[in-house]
Write an enzyme that holds these catalytic residues in place. Sequence first.
Site, PDB file in Angstrom:
ATOM      1  N   GLY A  43      34.959 -11.419 -35.415  1.00 36.14           N
ATOM      2  CA  GLY A  43      33.622 -11.821 -34.958  1.00 36.14           C
ATOM      3  C   GLY A  43      33.064 -10.920 -33.870  1.00 36.14           C
ATOM      4  O   GLY A  43      33.571  -9.822 -33.614  1.00 36.14           O
ATOM      5  N   CYS A  45      33.133 -11.292 -30.686  1.00 37.49           N
ATOM      6  CA  CYS A  45      34.063 -11.108 -29.561  1.00 37.49           C
ATOM      7  C   CYS A  45      34.920  -9.868 -29.760  1.00 37.49           C
ATOM      8  O   CYS A  45      35.015  -9.021 -28.880  1.00 37.49           O
ATOM      9  CB  CYS A  45      34.932 -12.354 -29.424  1.00 37.49           C
ATOM     10  SG  CYS A  45      36.256 -12.165 -28.237  1.00 37.49           S
ATOM     11  N   GLY A 179      17.953  -7.308 -17.372  1.00 34.10           N
ATOM     12  CA  GLY A 179      18.725  -8.555 -17.339  1.00 34.10           C
ATOM     13  C   GLY A 179      19.976  -8.400 -16.481  1.00 34.10           C
ATOM     14  O   GLY A 179      20.861  -7.612 -16.811  1.00 34.10           O
ATOM     15  N   GLU A 202      15.985  -7.548 -12.918  1.00 33.79           N
ATOM     16  CA  GLU A 202      16.266  -8.962 -13.180  1.00 33.79           C
ATOM     17  C   GLU A 202      15.029  -9.770 -12.787  1.00 33.79           C
ATOM     18  O   GLU A 202      14.489  -9.577 -11.701  1.00 33.79           O
ATOM     19  CB  GLU A 202      17.514  -9.375 -12.377  1.00 33.79           C
ATOM     20  CG  GLU A 202      17.741 -10.859 -12.174  1.00 33.79           C
ATOM     21  CD  GLU A 202      17.866 -11.656 -13.480  1.00 33.79           C
ATOM     22  OE1 GLU A 202      18.563 -11.221 -14.411  1.00 33.79           O
ATOM     23  OE2 GLU A 202      17.221 -12.725 -13.554  1.00 33.79           O
ATOM     24  N   VAL A 236       9.792  -6.348 -16.890  1.00 33.16           N
ATOM     25  CA  VAL A 236       9.268  -5.171 -17.581  1.00 33.16           C
ATOM     26  C   VAL A 236       8.115  -5.676 -18.440  1.00 33.16           C
ATOM     27  O   VAL A 236       8.303  -6.582 -19.249  1.00 33.16           O
ATOM     28  CB  VAL A 236      10.357  -4.532 -18.471  1.00 33.16           C
ATOM     29  CG1 VAL A 236       9.778  -3.446 -19.358  1.00 33.16           C
ATOM     30  CG2 VAL A 236      11.493  -3.997 -17.621  1.00 33.16           C
ATOM     31  N   ALA A 267      19.514  -6.858 -22.155  1.00 33.95           N
ATOM     32  CA  ALA A 267      20.565  -7.891 -22.138  1.00 33.95           C
ATOM     33  C   ALA A 267      19.977  -9.153 -21.518  1.00 33.95           C
ATOM     34  O   ALA A 267      20.287  -9.514 -20.389  1.00 33.95           O
ATOM     35  CB  ALA A 267      21.766  -7.400 -21.338  1.00 33.95           C
ATOM     36  N   ARG A 270      21.552 -14.423 -25.337  1.00 32.35           N
ATOM     37  CA  ARG A 270      21.879 -14.455 -26.760  1.00 32.35           C
ATOM     38  C   ARG A 270      21.309 -15.736 -27.355  1.00 32.35           C
ATOM     39  O   ARG A 270      21.057 -16.698 -26.631  1.00 32.35           O
ATOM     40  CB  ARG A 270      23.407 -14.401 -26.959  1.00 32.35           C
ATOM     41  CG  ARG A 270      24.017 -13.103 -26.481  1.00 32.35           C
ATOM     42  CD  ARG A 270      25.514 -13.055 -26.730  1.00 32.35           C
ATOM     43  NE  ARG A 270      25.859 -13.102 -28.135  1.00 32.35           N
ATOM     44  CZ  ARG A 270      25.943 -12.044 -28.941  1.00 32.35           C
ATOM     45  NH1 ARG A 270      25.687 -10.828 -28.478  1.00 32.35           N
ATOM     46  NH2 ARG A 270      26.277 -12.172 -30.199  1.00 32.35           N
ATOM     47  N   ASP A 309      29.261 -20.680 -30.407  1.00 35.89           N
ATOM     48  CA  ASP A 309      27.918 -20.330 -29.911  1.00 35.89           C
ATOM     49  C   ASP A 309      26.807 -20.975 -30.736  1.00 35.89           C
ATOM     50  O   ASP A 309      25.732 -21.257 -30.218  1.00 35.89           O
ATOM     51  CB  ASP A 309      27.711 -18.802 -29.974  1.00 35.89           C
ATOM     52  CG  ASP A 309      28.539 -18.045 -28.948  1.00 35.89           C
ATOM     53  OD1 ASP A 309      29.407 -18.667 -28.311  1.00 35.89           O
ATOM     54  OD2 ASP A 309      28.320 -16.825 -28.804  1.00 35.89           O
ATOM     55  N   HIS A 442      54.370 -15.282  -2.355  1.00 33.19           N
ATOM     56  CA  HIS A 442      53.782 -14.417  -1.330  1.00 33.19           C
ATOM     57  C   HIS A 442      54.320 -13.010  -1.499  1.00 33.19           C
ATOM     58  O   HIS A 442      55.510 -12.853  -1.759  1.00 33.19           O
ATOM     59  CB  HIS A 442      54.140 -14.950   0.060  1.00 33.19           C
ATOM     60  CG  HIS A 442      53.587 -14.096   1.163  1.00 33.19           C
ATOM     61  ND1 HIS A 442      52.246 -14.087   1.485  1.00 33.19           N
ATOM     62  CD2 HIS A 442      54.196 -13.208   2.001  1.00 33.19           C
ATOM     63  CE1 HIS A 442      52.048 -13.236   2.499  1.00 33.19           C
ATOM     64  NE2 HIS A 442      53.216 -12.699   2.820  1.00 33.19           N
TER      65      HIS A 442
HETATM   66  P1  NAD Z   1      22.675 -14.081 -19.551  1.00 29.46           P
HETATM   67  O1  NAD Z   1      21.958 -15.332 -19.820  1.00 29.46           O
HETATM   68  O2  NAD Z   1      23.985 -14.102 -18.856  1.00 29.46           O
HETATM   69  O3  NAD Z   1      21.736 -13.120 -18.676  1.00 29.46           O
HETATM   70  C1  NAD Z   1      20.451 -12.726 -19.067  1.00 29.46           C
HETATM   71  C2  NAD Z   1      19.708 -12.329 -17.812  1.00 29.46           C
HETATM   72  O4  NAD Z   1      18.499 -11.730 -18.188  1.00 29.46           O
HETATM   73  C3  NAD Z   1      19.375 -13.499 -16.904  1.00 29.46           C
HETATM   74  O5  NAD Z   1      19.767 -13.161 -15.591  1.00 29.46           O
HETATM   75  C4  NAD Z   1      17.853 -13.616 -17.031  1.00 29.46           C
HETATM   76  O6  NAD Z   1      17.253 -14.107 -15.874  1.00 29.46           O
HETATM   77  C5  NAD Z   1      17.476 -12.173 -17.318  1.00 29.46           C
HETATM   78  N1  NAD Z   1      16.231 -11.983 -18.032  1.00 29.46           N
HETATM   79  C6  NAD Z   1      15.768 -12.668 -19.119  1.00 29.46           C
HETATM   80  N2  NAD Z   1      14.580 -12.148 -19.532  1.00 29.46           N
HETATM   81  C7  NAD Z   1      14.320 -11.095 -18.704  1.00 29.46           C
HETATM   82  C8  NAD Z   1      13.260 -10.143 -18.611  1.00 29.46           C
HETATM   83  N3  NAD Z   1      12.235 -10.153 -19.452  1.00 29.46           N
HETATM   84  N4  NAD Z   1      13.297  -9.201 -17.626  1.00 29.46           N
HETATM   85  C9  NAD Z   1      14.340  -9.177 -16.749  1.00 29.46           C
HETATM   86  N5  NAD Z   1      15.361 -10.052 -16.785  1.00 29.46           N
HETATM   87  C10 NAD Z   1      15.355 -10.989 -17.756  1.00 29.46           C
HETATM   88  O7  NAD Z   1      22.741 -13.318 -20.942  1.00 29.46           O
HETATM   89  P2  NAD Z   1      23.556 -12.044 -21.378  1.00 29.46           P
HETATM   90  O8  NAD Z   1      23.993 -11.244 -20.215  1.00 29.46           O
HETATM   91  O9  NAD Z   1      22.714 -11.378 -22.407  1.00 29.46           O
HETATM   92  O10 NAD Z   1      24.827 -12.692 -22.068  1.00 29.46           O
HETATM   93  C11 NAD Z   1      24.650 -13.602 -23.160  1.00 29.46           C
HETATM   94  C12 NAD Z   1      25.763 -14.588 -23.259  1.00 29.46           C
HETATM   95  O11 NAD Z   1      26.935 -13.910 -23.673  1.00 29.46           O
HETATM   96  C13 NAD Z   1      26.060 -15.254 -21.937  1.00 29.46           C
HETATM   97  O12 NAD Z   1      25.433 -16.507 -21.904  1.00 29.46           O
HETATM   98  C14 NAD Z   1      27.551 -15.385 -21.939  1.00 29.46           C
HETATM   99  O13 NAD Z   1      27.907 -16.699 -22.239  1.00 29.46           O
HETATM  100  C15 NAD Z   1      28.045 -14.475 -23.037  1.00 29.46           C
HETATM  101  N6  NAD Z   1      28.856 -13.422 -22.430  1.00 29.46           N
HETATM  102  C16 NAD Z   1      29.988 -13.754 -21.797  1.00 29.46           C
HETATM  103  C17 NAD Z   1      30.744 -12.773 -21.200  1.00 29.46           C
HETATM  104  C18 NAD Z   1      31.996 -13.140 -20.505  1.00 29.46           C
HETATM  105  O14 NAD Z   1      32.515 -14.223 -20.751  1.00 29.46           O
HETATM  106  N7  NAD Z   1      32.493 -12.300 -19.620  1.00 29.46           N
HETATM  107  C19 NAD Z   1      30.336 -11.448 -21.232  1.00 29.46           C
HETATM  108  C20 NAD Z   1      29.165 -11.142 -21.893  1.00 29.46           C
HETATM  109  C21 NAD Z   1      28.437 -12.145 -22.485  1.00 29.46           C
END
Ligand code: NAD
Length: 471
Positions: A43, A45, A179, A202, A236, A267, A270, A309, A442
């Site tokens: 998938g 992941c 993002g 952001e 943007v 980013a 999703r 998801d 420790h």
């Molecule tokens: P996210 O929801 O974590 O972050 C998206 C960010 O984009 C937010 O901070 C939001 O405010 C910002 N944003 C949205 N529209 C915007 C715009 N027009 N301009 C500027 N900023 C904007 O989403 P993601 O980073 O795409 O990740 C998606 C999902 O994938 C997450 O919800 C997470 O669960 C999963 N993921 C998990 C991991 C992990 O477990 N380490 C890693 C990657 C992704």
Amino acid sequence: MPDTVTTDLVVLGGGPGGYAAAFLAADKDIPTTLIDAMPKPGGTCLHRGCIPSKALLHAAHVIHAAHDAADFGLVFAKPQIDVAKLRGKKDKIIDAMSSSLLDGCKKRGITHVPGRGTFVDANTIQVEGGPTVKFQKCIVAVGSVPAKLSTFDIGSKRVLDSTTALELEDIPKTLLVVGGGYIGLEMGSVYAALGSKVTVVEMTGGLLPGVDADLVRPLHGRLKGQFHSIYLNTKVTKIEEVKDGIKVVFEGEADIKEATYEKILVAVGRRPNTANVGLEKIGIAVERGFITTDAQRRTNVPHIFAIGDAAGEPMLAHKASHEGKLAVEVIAGEHTAVWNPRAIPAVVFTDPEIAWCGLTENDAKKQDREVKIGVFRWGFSGRASTLGRNDGLTKVITDPATDQVLGIGLVGAGAGELIAEGVVAIEMGASAKDLAMCIHPHPTLSETIMESAEVLHGISSHVFTPRKKAL
Ligand code: NAD
């Protein structure tokens, strides 16, 4: 493969939710078929998410560690980066893991059907270029896809999403990450370590919106040194392909209003991948794109289950796997099995890492819930000092009436590994006193969990808590 496959259980989607479900079902002797669009299971992941990003983040970590070693008197030359070899290493990891999953299917007698599946009716799935699969029960585990915003839909190869960013075609001189969430910060960190000048934009007032501010602060501080700029409260509004890159127009607090970047990575979240599966044909209820289920992961069509998801937040692989196993237990006749986790851990694999589980401080505020919080700063940790990484913090959140641990939050090196202790504590109903009384080795970073509980009780060896004066 025959034209028609008849099976007791079909799992649609072979990510960490789907393959975990299929494997457990086969282990329980349920004749199982696993359908996935990719040639091998794993998938998002495995093929274009967690695993490739962590392989690249490991490379970034090595670069940072070599750089930081100067503080210990060890000076390394600037790394020479062979992008093709790095890409090859990442692809080898994916290939080895997905081959091993395919082998797991074979060993368990699971019928693995590669190809995109769509519901024809409530007991039939048609696989594109493959067989018709007739089933009695089904688990839908179709995952999620990157959210798309029309602003960025200009059909340019310079506009990346998480999938194309992981392909690591090259290292752009300049990269704008739109993002400041999980993906933006993890992939921004990778490209910055490999030499790109990274800017993050952001739209909210802070990175990782929703995460407790005291956990984000040390990360923000370190990223300021790694990234060229971080623009908050900025959006943007327009992009356009020009000769050498993408011209971007900003609106908000950013001190510049226009700039050109070689590439941009979008980013912005999703969305569930539920649009083209034929769910509407069989009347499966969907809300905001997510398949609705009961606490046993059953949809409104009782012999069809949904997990991962596609079936709701948080979009995390480990949550999907557990839901998949639960659905199988229910299918196997364990009628009391329900989804009721007290703590789902979340990890952001940046440097420093951020991890939390259970109740967060933000949740407590939102719920107007009274809590007690013990914070242990890693400045006092022997292990953090030996690593040259005192920029961490561990906190424990408890119920003031019972001392029960409700949440743990961490920021710091290895936080993603440490959080598992918090999950066990919360699931086992431990109190902060229990955490304080368990002997931790420790010098390790795990002691910071014990010490946060000691701080909460005012008995920490390393943090002096002034006594209240007797009246
Ligand atoms: P996210 O929801 O974590 O972050 C998206 C960010 O984009 C937010 O901070 C939001 O405010 C910002 N944003 C949205 N529209 C915007 C715009 N027009 N301009 C500027 N900023 C904007 O989403 P993601 O980073 O795409 O990740 C998606 C999902 O994938 C997450 O919800 C997470 O669960 C999963 N993921 C998990 C991991 C992990 O477990 N380490 C890693 C990657 C992704």
